[in-house]
Design an enzyme around this catalytic site. Structure first.
Site, mmCIF file in Angstrom:
data_model
loop_
_atom_site.group_PDB
_atom_site.id
_atom_site.type_symbol
_atom_site.label_atom_id
_atom_site.label_comp_id
_atom_site.label_asym_id
_atom_site.label_seq_id
_atom_site.Cartn_x
_atom_site.Cartn_y
_atom_site.Cartn_z
ATOM 1 C CD GLU A 38 -2.696 -1.426 2.464
ATOM 2 O OE1 GLU A 38 -3.373 -2.471 2.600
ATOM 3 O OE2 GLU A 38 -2.683 -0.509 3.302
ATOM 4 C CG ASN A 66 -0.639 -7.156 -1.159
ATOM 5 O OD1 ASN A 66 -1.221 -7.830 -2.010
ATOM 6 N ND2 ASN A 66 -1.148 -6.914 0.038
ATOM 7 C CG HIS A 73 -9.776 -6.139 1.420
ATOM 8 N ND1 HIS A 73 -9.977 -7.186 2.282
ATOM 9 C CD2 HIS A 73 -8.439 -5.860 1.472
ATOM 10 C CE1 HIS A 73 -8.839 -7.519 2.854
ATOM 11 N NE2 HIS A 73 -7.881 -6.741 2.370
ATOM 12 C CD GLU A 115 -4.454 -7.997 2.155
ATOM 13 O OE1 GLU A 115 -3.233 -7.759 2.160
ATOM 14 O OE2 GLU A 115 -5.310 -7.267 2.707
ATOM 15 C CG ASP A 142 -12.480 -9.327 2.801
ATOM 16 O OD1 ASP A 142 -11.894 -9.215 3.896
ATOM 17 O OD2 ASP A 142 -12.542 -8.410 1.960
HETATM 18 O O1 G3I Z 1 -2.184 -7.028 19.143
HETATM 19 C C1 G3I Z 1 -3.072 -6.108 19.761
HETATM 20 C C2 G3I Z 1 -3.544 -6.676 21.075
HETATM 21 O O2 G3I Z 1 -2.418 -6.741 21.960
HETATM 22 C C3 G3I Z 1 -4.595 -5.760 21.657
HETATM 23 O O3 G3I Z 1 -5.101 -6.341 22.868
HETATM 24 C C4 G3I Z 1 -5.753 -5.642 20.635
HETATM 25 C C5 G3I Z 1 -6.826 -4.726 21.172
HETATM 26 O O4 G3I Z 1 -6.828 -3.503 20.545
HETATM 27 O O5 G3I Z 1 -5.237 -5.076 19.394
HETATM 28 C C6 G3I Z 1 -4.292 -5.967 18.832
HETATM 29 O O6 G3I Z 1 -3.819 -5.368 17.696
HETATM 30 C C7 G3I Z 1 -4.787 -5.429 16.610
HETATM 31 C C8 G3I Z 1 -4.142 -6.256 15.473
HETATM 32 O O7 G3I Z 1 -5.021 -6.209 14.321
HETATM 33 C C9 G3I Z 1 -3.909 -7.682 15.866
HETATM 34 O O8 G3I Z 1 -5.112 -8.340 16.076
HETATM 35 C C10 G3I Z 1 -5.005 -4.002 16.136
HETATM 36 O O9 G3I Z 1 -5.709 -3.298 17.163
HETATM 37 C C11 G3I Z 1 -5.843 -4.013 14.858
HETATM 38 O O10 G3I Z 1 -5.904 -2.709 14.298
HETATM 39 C C12 G3I Z 1 -5.164 -4.914 13.824
HETATM 40 O O11 G3I Z 1 -6.018 -4.912 12.709
HETATM 41 C C13 G3I Z 1 -5.402 -5.508 11.558
HETATM 42 C C14 G3I Z 1 -5.218 -4.428 10.488
HETATM 43 O O12 G3I Z 1 -4.700 -5.046 9.288
HETATM 44 C C15 G3I Z 1 -4.242 -3.366 10.926
HETATM 45 O O13 G3I Z 1 -4.240 -2.380 10.006
HETATM 46 C C16 G3I Z 1 -6.384 -6.560 11.030
HETATM 47 O O14 G3I Z 1 -6.491 -7.631 11.979
HETATM 48 C C17 G3I Z 1 -5.901 -7.113 9.687
HETATM 49 O O15 G3I Z 1 -6.909 -7.929 9.121
HETATM 50 C C18 G3I Z 1 -5.622 -5.949 8.736
HETATM 51 O O16 G3I Z 1 -5.092 -6.490 7.538
HETATM 52 C C19 G3I Z 1 -4.837 -5.570 6.480
HETATM 53 C C20 G3I Z 1 -3.663 -6.112 5.675
HETATM 54 O O17 G3I Z 1 -2.566 -6.300 6.487
HETATM 55 C C21 G3I Z 1 -3.344 -5.183 4.530
HETATM 56 N N1 G3I Z 1 -4.511 -4.911 3.712
HETATM 57 C C22 G3I Z 1 -5.726 -4.501 4.399
HETATM 58 C C23 G3I Z 1 -6.033 -5.483 5.534
HETATM 59 C C24 G3I Z 1 -7.293 -5.049 6.247
HETATM 60 O O18 G3I Z 1 -7.088 -3.800 6.875
#
Ligand code: G3I
Length: 369
Positions: free
Chosen positions: A174, A221, A257, A289, A291
């Site tokens: 990105e 990507n 997505h 990715e 969905d």
């Molecule tokens: O690890 C912390 C945890 O310690 C904490 O308790 C919890 C509560 O807030 O947060 C956890 O971190 C989260 C992390 O996912 C791990 O689960 C973050 O808040 C959350 O923002 C993060 O979201 C991820 C997101 O990328 C971040 O931008 C999503 O799961 C994940 O599906 C998403 O994936 C991205 C790809 O990498 C790139 N393309 C888009 C895609 C969707 O946004």
């Protein structure tokens, strides 16, 4: 009630009609419900993909591996997995290099071990991204040359740690805005790694990744670059330039997505055209990715979702350079959509109770057609 022969006739045919009506209602009712597509075979998605030399992948998280249904489906239906978060900078390198233990490979290693024990391949995600950058980097007040050292060290350490275990990496994720301009990020110009203007920093990190593991396939990507548009044009020009100048890049990942709005012949045709122009540059193409988010889980929506899952899978099947169809998770129980798109969800091929949705069969049929 004395029933004349006519009335008997009417009644009997009324009776007949009643039966017919009931049957029709039943059929109608069932027509309403998401007709599970007739199983074209009992092949798993993995098997159907293998017959097409296409990896069927999914994003995964190590903390869900202890769920029996999750592990059973992941280990049987998929030939590839990718860490949804656990190989990203913030989670795999949470502490500064001055710390005794800067890296945390536990989550990534658990996913790799699961994949190896199920003869699956692993795709790495992601080395250089504007998101999930740890505070020690963001607040480190590093100069460009110091930041370059941090990033080169990160790429070298992570890529060598997973050498021969991860076959392909999203090296950069990105980096472009929707209008095709460069996204402002800590790695590009805030303060950036000092590689120079435009895509120079992307070129630099690709070279570092190639040095770290010469056998890993290196990808760029992005999202909303499925169709021919300003963003995909910028990515195309970059890849074309890199291929011409021998900058190491082996593929492009299209996140996909999407919503049901993407089920538009013009959009699907544009996606096919876009895949074809990138294919002509000699790179591999991955749908990384996928969905398809819905506003509800009605039978009609699930049927429409299935149709689009089938169409997007078919685009990959019809494009020889397309080697991967990967969903961003596989069960609605563990999907990023509801948290990010309020009121939307139901985006994946299995529902929250790990039951196959019509989308599952649509993907299988598209792979077997
Ligand atoms: O690890 C912390 C945890 O310690 C904490 O308790 C919890 C509560 O807030 O947060 C956890 O971190 C989260 C992390 O996912 C791990 O689960 C973050 O808040 C959350 O923002 C993060 O979201 C991820 C997101 O990328 C971040 O931008 C999503 O799961 C994940 O599906 C998403 O994936 C991205 C790809 O990498 C790139 N393309 C888009 C895609 C969707 O946004």
């Amino acid at each position: 009630m004395r029933v004349s022969s006519w009335s008997k006739a009417i009644l009997s045919c009324a009776g007949g009609v009643c039966v017919a009506v009931v049957l029709l209602c039943l059929a109608g009712f069932h027509a309403g419900a998401a007709q599970p597509l007739p199983a074209s075979s009992d092949a798993t998605l993995r098997q159907a993909g293998e017959a097409r030399h296409i990896y069927i992948g999914t994003a995964a998280a190590s903390r869900f591996l202890e769920e029996a249904d999750y592990a059973a489906i992941l280990g049987s239906e998929f030939s590839q997995l990718q860490a949804e978060n656990e190989m990203k900078f913030g989670l795999i390198h949470p502490r500064p290099d001055s710390d005794a233990n800067p890296y945390d490979f536990r989550g990534g290693d658990a996913l790799v071990a699961f994949a190896q024990s199920h003869q699956m391949v692993v795709r790495g995600h992601t080395l250089v991204w504007h998101n999930q950058v740890p505070d020690w980097v963001k607040k480190g007040s590093y100069s460009s040359s110091q930041l370059a050292g941090v990033l080169q060290g990160h790429i070298h350490t992570v890529v060598t740690h997973y050498a021969s275990k991860v076959y392909a990496w999203d090296v950069v994720n990105e980096a472009f805005n929707d209008d095709g301009s460069m996204r402002h990020t800590i790695w590009y110009d805030q303060p950036g790694i000092g590689a120079g203007p435009g895509t120079k920093y992307i070129e630099q990190v690709l070279r570092w990744a190639r040095e770290a593991d010469p056998s890993a396939k290196l990808f760029y990507n992005d999202y909303d670059a499925e169709e021919v548009n300003k963003k995909s044009d910028a990515i195309y020009e970059m890849v074309k330039d890199f291929r011409k100048r021998g900058v190491p890049i082996d593929g492009v990942g299209f996140q996909a997505h999407v919503s049901l709005k993407f089920d538009d012949p013009k959009k699907l045709e544009s996606f096919a055209k876009n895949l074809e122009r990138f294919a002509k540059l000699g790179v591999d193409l991955h749908i990384t990715e996928l969905d398809i988010r819905l506003n509800d889980s009605s039978a009609t929506s699930l049927a429409a979702q299935a149709k689009l899952y089938g169409e997007i899978t078919t685009l990959c099947v019809q494009q020889p350079a397309c080697k991967v169809v990967q969903t961003w998770g596989f069960t609605d129980k563990h999907s990023w959509i509801p948290a990010f798109y309020k009121g939307q969800g139901w985006a994946l091929p299995w529902d929250a109770d790990y039951r196959k949705k019509p989308a599952y069969e649509a993907v299988r049929q598209a792979l077997e057609k």
